[in-house]
Motif scaffolding. Structure first.
Motif, PDB file in Angstrom:
ATOM      1  N   ASN A  38       0.800  -1.215   0.000  1.00  0.00           N
ATOM      2  CA  ASN A  38       0.000   0.000   0.000  1.00  0.00           C
ATOM      3  C   ASN A  38       0.841   1.277   0.000  1.00  0.00           C
ATOM      4  O   ASN A  38       0.364   2.326  -0.372  1.00  0.00           O
ATOM      5  CB  ASN A  38      -0.931   0.025   1.229  1.00  0.00           C
ATOM      6  N   SER A  78      -3.822  -6.806  -4.963  1.00  0.00           N
ATOM      7  CA  SER A  78      -4.015  -5.366  -4.986  1.00  0.00           C
ATOM      8  C   SER A  78      -3.876  -4.811  -6.393  1.00  0.00           C
ATOM      9  O   SER A  78      -2.830  -4.315  -6.785  1.00  0.00           O
ATOM     10  CB  SER A  78      -3.002  -4.684  -4.052  1.00  0.00           C
ATOM     11  N   TRP A  82      -6.979  -0.705  -4.998  1.00  0.00           N
ATOM     12  CA  TRP A  82      -7.747  -1.577  -4.125  1.00  0.00           C
ATOM     13  C   TRP A  82      -6.894  -2.731  -3.641  1.00  0.00           C
ATOM     14  O   TRP A  82      -5.915  -3.114  -4.267  1.00  0.00           O
ATOM     15  CB  TRP A  82      -8.968  -2.121  -4.863  1.00  0.00           C
ATOM     16  N   TYR A  83      -7.293  -3.315  -2.504  1.00  0.00           N
ATOM     17  CA  TYR A  83      -6.591  -4.521  -2.062  1.00  0.00           C
ATOM     18  C   TYR A  83      -7.520  -5.405  -1.236  1.00  0.00           C
ATOM     19  O   TYR A  83      -8.468  -4.937  -0.607  1.00  0.00           O
ATOM     20  CB  TYR A  83      -5.340  -4.165  -1.250  1.00  0.00           C
ATOM     21  N   ARG A  85      -6.888  -8.886   1.496  1.00  0.00           N
ATOM     22  CA  ARG A  85      -5.798  -9.536   2.229  1.00  0.00           C
ATOM     23  C   ARG A  85      -6.360 -10.632   3.117  1.00  0.00           C
ATOM     24  O   ARG A  85      -7.445 -10.487   3.697  1.00  0.00           O
ATOM     25  CB  ARG A  85      -5.043  -8.502   3.077  1.00  0.00           C
ATOM     26  N   SER A 129      -5.136   4.895   3.365  1.00  0.00           N
ATOM     27  CA  SER A 129      -5.820   3.654   3.030  1.00  0.00           C
ATOM     28  C   SER A 129      -6.905   3.405   4.067  1.00  0.00           C
ATOM     29  O   SER A 129      -6.661   3.540   5.275  1.00  0.00           O
ATOM     30  CB  SER A 129      -4.828   2.489   3.013  1.00  0.00           C
TER      31      SER A 129
END
Length: 301
Positions: A38, A78, A82-83, A85, A129
């Motif tokens: 990020n 990602s 966007w991501y 996890r 973020s």
């Protein structure tokens, strides 16, 4: 008589086992120091996977010691800003104390922690973020009676991260997180007696502030502070003497070293970290010494 019996049973058990739950997936220091995608441009490919080895020593004010050794696995996808996890872990937890009932050991999986969010730039130096989190337990909560790895409760939360690059080689990174854990039915086992309780597990607020310095692009040194506040936990039938012990305020100080390199044109990196901390409260059963070490390797593809 029943109420007095329960009070005595819970008081005795809590003297041994209160806050005996341990988790890697909710450890904000490890999560933030491995969250490179990020905020760091070296990890420009959409997939990241990492493996982290963790060791921890915990010394309590009730004269018990806990030794934890295990591993944490992380997958991140990602595309663009966007991501999503996923974090999962397993560990061996050993507890020792002056009483025989305090000597325990267990090997268990941690909760499965899923998170996702969106990052964006504000100007050329600042990034943010915003994330949502969902923790899924992999086993029931028996932490009132036994030393335990993982919370054993569903958790939902939100997190905001920030990064401010105030110099070409220096960055301040911050994070704030709130997680609410849902309660459930749990039992207390002591001296062959079993009693059931309604357990409201509570909430946690974590904060993270760190300073990172880049040395010759490939090397990074980071140090910071991670305070945690756990509150709102309660068992019913109500035992105020015990419910007060569930709340804690914890401080952790940490430092990490990161090294980035290429493996067949794939960005990769290793991280080693150490932290030391303690509980400000509770005074009777809190942790007076927490030492954590971790080493991680990750690759982007």
């Amino acid at each position: 008589m029943k109420k007095k019996y329960l009070l005595g049973l819970v008081l005795l058990s809590t003297k041994f086992f209160v806050h005996a739950r341990i988790s890697f997936v909710y450890n904000l220091r490890i999560a933030e120091t491995t969250k490179s995608k990020n905020f760091e441009k070296e990890f420009y490919k959409p997939w990241i996977t990492s493996a982290t080895l963790v060791g921890q020593f915990r010394q309590r004010r009730n004269d018990t010691n806990q030794y934890v050794g295990g591993g944490l696995g992380t997958f991140i996808y990602s595309p663009a800003n966007w991501y999503i996890r996923a974090d999962f872990a397993a560990a061996r937890v050993k507890q020792t104390g002056p009483l025989e009932a305090q000597n325990q050991a267990r090997t268990q999986p941690d909760d499965l922690l899923l998170s996702g969010g969106y990052g964006f730039n504000v100007g050329t130096r600042t990034k943010f973020s915003f994330s949502a989190l969902l923790g899924i337990p992999t086993h029931k909560d028996k932490g009132l009676s036994f030393v335990q790895f993982g919370t054993g409760h569903v958790g939902i939360g939100a997190q905001v991260d920030g990064s401010f690059n105030y110099h070409a080689t220096n960055t301040i990174r911050t994070a704030a997180r709130y997680v609410h854990f849902f309660g459930g039915r749990t039992n207390l086992v002591l001296n062959d007696a079993i009693e059931f309780f309604d357990y409201k597990f509570g909430n946690i607020n974590d904060f993270y502030i760190a300073h990172q310095t880049v040395i010759k692009r490939q090397h990074r040194i980071e140090f910071g502070y991670n305070p945690s506040f756990f509150y709102g936990a309660k068992i019913e039938p109500d035992v105020p003497e015990i419910n007060n012990e569930f709340t804690y305020i914890r401080s952790n100080f940490f430092a990490t070293y990161k090294y980035y390199f290429l493996i067949n044109k794939y960005p990769s990196g290793v991280i080693v970290g150490i932290s030391s901390g303690f509980d400000h409260i509770p005074k009777r059963t809190g942790l007076k010494n927490i030492v954590t070490v971790w080493a991680a390797w990750g690759i982007s593809f």
